[in-house]
Design a protein around this motif. Structure first.
Motif, PDB file in Angstrom:
ATOM      1  N   SER A 423     -21.790  -0.913   1.684  1.00 33.29           N
ATOM      2  CA  SER A 423     -20.605  -0.513   0.918  1.00 33.29           C
ATOM      3  C   SER A 423     -20.924  -0.134  -0.519  1.00 33.29           C
ATOM      4  CB  SER A 423     -19.533  -1.623   0.940  1.00 33.29           C
ATOM      5  OG  SER A 423     -19.117  -1.887   2.256  1.00 33.29           O
ATOM      6  N   THR A 424     -22.156   0.314  -0.770  1.00 30.49           N
ATOM      7  CA  THR A 424     -22.516   0.886  -2.068  1.00 30.49           C
ATOM      8  C   THR A 424     -23.113   2.264  -1.828  1.00 30.49           C
ATOM      9  OG1 THR A 424     -24.792   0.050  -2.139  1.00 30.49           O
ATOM     10  CG2 THR A 424     -23.046  -1.424  -2.931  1.00 30.49           C
ATOM     11  N   GLY A 425     -23.309   3.001  -2.910  1.00 34.16           N
ATOM     12  CA  GLY A 425     -23.780   4.366  -2.784  1.00 34.16           C
ATOM     13  C   GLY A 425     -22.690   5.257  -2.221  1.00 34.16           C
ATOM     14  N   ALA A 426     -23.013   6.514  -2.002  1.00 38.35           N
ATOM     15  CA  ALA A 426     -22.044   7.469  -1.464  1.00 38.35           C
ATOM     16  C   ALA A 426     -22.808   8.591  -0.779  1.00 38.35           C
ATOM     17  CB  ALA A 426     -21.162   8.031  -2.575  1.00 38.35           C
ATOM     18  N   ALA A 427     -22.206   9.143   0.305  1.00 40.81           N
ATOM     19  CA  ALA A 427     -22.894  10.203   1.030  1.00 40.81           C
ATOM     20  C   ALA A 427     -21.895  11.108   1.730  1.00 40.81           C
ATOM     21  CB  ALA A 427     -23.868   9.615   2.050  1.00 40.81           C
ATOM     22  N   THR A 428     -22.241  12.395   1.778  1.00 40.66           N
ATOM     23  CA  THR A 428     -21.567  13.380   2.612  1.00 40.66           C
ATOM     24  C   THR A 428     -22.586  13.858   3.648  1.00 40.66           C
ATOM     25  OG1 THR A 428     -22.189  15.258   1.222  1.00 40.66           O
ATOM     26  CG2 THR A 428     -20.181  14.066   0.626  1.00 40.66           C
TER      27      THR A 428
END
Length: 492
Positions: A423-428
């Motif tokens: 539940s950390t970072g971000a991605a597409t």
């Protein structure tokens, strides 16, 4: 008088091989059953690592691993992290103290830094048999001899034997050695037990007349000549990178044809930091890591990694001014942002005046991830373990990954987005950002990233996993054992 013996590995200049020699000595001593600790009283580096007590320079972290002891802040009690405009963040005993111009450091913080360095050395000396101390830059900076914490002061308060290291690759090695000895204070000159010449290519017998002449002139023995051989240890600072505005490509000596390899483009940020994150990629056969000027085209790139930055806001503005934002928006391969690079990939940065040198409170990001960052004076420094659910550029990677976080600011989503690291970072589908340094030192995400890059690029190269990186400590030790007379250093 210190309880432990201290060997100070000092240099005639920066980037002459002090860190490699020090790491090699640490591993040799550990292998011979000695309790050994690394030490650098004062370090200036944008590459840092997190320990349980705070952050230290990467070289002392590596040397602790070589010595087989847990890295701790006593190994590097004073750390200066350049952030631009002649200013550095001062870290004492692992904790950020202030952002200070060079002149103010000596006027306001010198006594505290000296006290912290002495106390750290005393604690290490009480717990270990030998301390391998690394100097900084040149030990012969005569303008700094009254306040040279990593060299002159360390030699004195640690009662150290000095091993002088000089690099023959850049030429003038004998002039550098003789000149350095001539400029040393008399009491420090008397501590020099020998010299080591590094990065030599060719037949050593050709050096013999010079070695003899040097020893006759100075009375200092040359204890070793190390061949030009990089054991693969992380670089300490940006001296190893091309200057801003120039290009360099790493990873070309792996036996894979360039036509079969994939290229990971890395913008050479003016305030780049922790670029050691890219070294595991450069060490992977079939991968080229290209450090590019900010104005360079991405036509030949198969993937892009935005690295860490000691000044995220100013580097973001530099990217935009050079037109890199437009090139990145049009790029259709995998994109990864690490730490400061992650912050840049978001929609905007709030409280930007805390991190940048300007007075803007909000700066627009690159807009490739639906997140925003808010800066505050508090700093996160910690070792972390995360469970990875690989998506986007890391699709296919799963399991537990380890690394560290060193950053100011917190980043939060502005819309629904995958959060791949617990539940950390971000991605597409094509872009990923994380605060996790050393992510590519973990096999799962590194292999997934390279495989996805290969697939996107359409090359036919079959990735071979290189798991030999941890042996860099043993390779450094072999360089020392095979090419240095350790007798005068008391290592038997």
């Amino acid at each position: 008088m210190p309880d432990a013996r201290t060997i100070l590995v000092a240099g005639t200049a920066s980037h002459v091989g002090k860190s490699t020699v020090a790491a090699g000595l640490c591993r040799v001593l550990a292998d011979r059953g000695r309790s050994v600790a690394p030490y650098k009283a004062q370090n200036m580096s944008t590459n840092a690592r997190a320990t349980p007590g705070g952050e230290i320079g990467v070289s002392q972290y590596v040397q602790a691993r070589a010595a087989r002891v847990p890295p701790e802040t006593d190994h590097n009690p004073v750390l200066l992290k350049p952030r631009g405009d002649g200013e550095s963040q001062l870290v004492v005993d692992g904790e950020a103290v202030a952002d200070v111009p060079a002149g103010q450091y000596y006027d306001r913080y010198w006594d505290d830094a000296l006290g912290a360095a002495r106390a750290a050395h005393r604690r290490l000396a009480a717990d270990h048999d030998v301390i391998v101390a690394e100097g900084a830059g040149s030990i012969a900076e005569i303008n700094l001899h009254d306040r040279d914490l990593a060299n002159v002061e360390t030699a004195r308060f640690a009662d150290a034997d000095v091993l002088l290291v000089a690099d023959i690759e850049r030429g003038g090695v004998f002039a550098s050695l003789v000149g350095t000895l001539e400029l040393l204070p008399t009491d420090i000159r008397d501590r020099v037990v020998g010299a080591v010449i590094t990065k030599f290519r060719g037949d050593r017998s050709l050096l013999a007349p010079g070695l003899d002449a040097f020893e006759d002139r100075t009375g200092v023995p040359v204890l070793g000549v190390l061949p030009h051989d990089d054991p693969g240890l992380p670089e300490e600072d940006s001296v190893a990178l091309p200057p801003v505005g120039q290009q360099a490509i790493e990873g070309t000596d792996d036996g894979v044809a360039d036509a079969e390899a994939v290229t990971v483009a890395v913008p050479r940020l003016p305030h780049i930091s922790n670029f050691t994150d890219l070294q595991p990629l450069a060490a992977t056969p079939g991968v080229r890591v290209a450090y590019l000027p900010l104005s360079a085209s991405l036509t030949d790139a198969d993937a892009v990694v935005l690295p860490g930055s000691k000044n995220t806001v100013d580097d973001l503005l530099a990217l935009r001014e050079a037109g890199f934002d437009t090139a990145l928006s049009a790029f259709d391969g995998p994109i990864v942002g690490l730490c400061g690079g992650y912050q840049m990939l978001g929609d905007r940065i709030h409280n930007a005046d805390i991190e940048g040198t300007g007075d803007s409170e909000t700066v627009e990001g690159l807009g490739l991830l639906p997140v925003e960052t808010t800066f505050s004076p508090e700093k996160t420094v910690e070792r972390v373990t995360r469970r990875l659910d690989g998506v986007g550029p890391l699709a296919g990677a799963t399991g537990v990954v380890e690394g560290y976080e060193i950053h100011m600011g917190q980043t939060t989503p502005t819309a629904d987005v995958s959060r791949p690291f617990d539940s950390t970072g971000a991605a597409t589908d094509t872009v990923l950002g994380t605060y996790l340094h050393d992510i590519f030192a973990n096999d799962e995400p590194r292999v997934a990233f390279v495989k996805n890059t290969i697939e996107t690029a359409g090359t036919e190269y079959q990735l071979e996993l290189d798991c030999d990186r941890d042996n860099a400590y043993d390779r450094a030790a072999a360089l020392v054992v095979d090419h240095v007379d350790l007798g005068p250093l008391g290592i038997d």
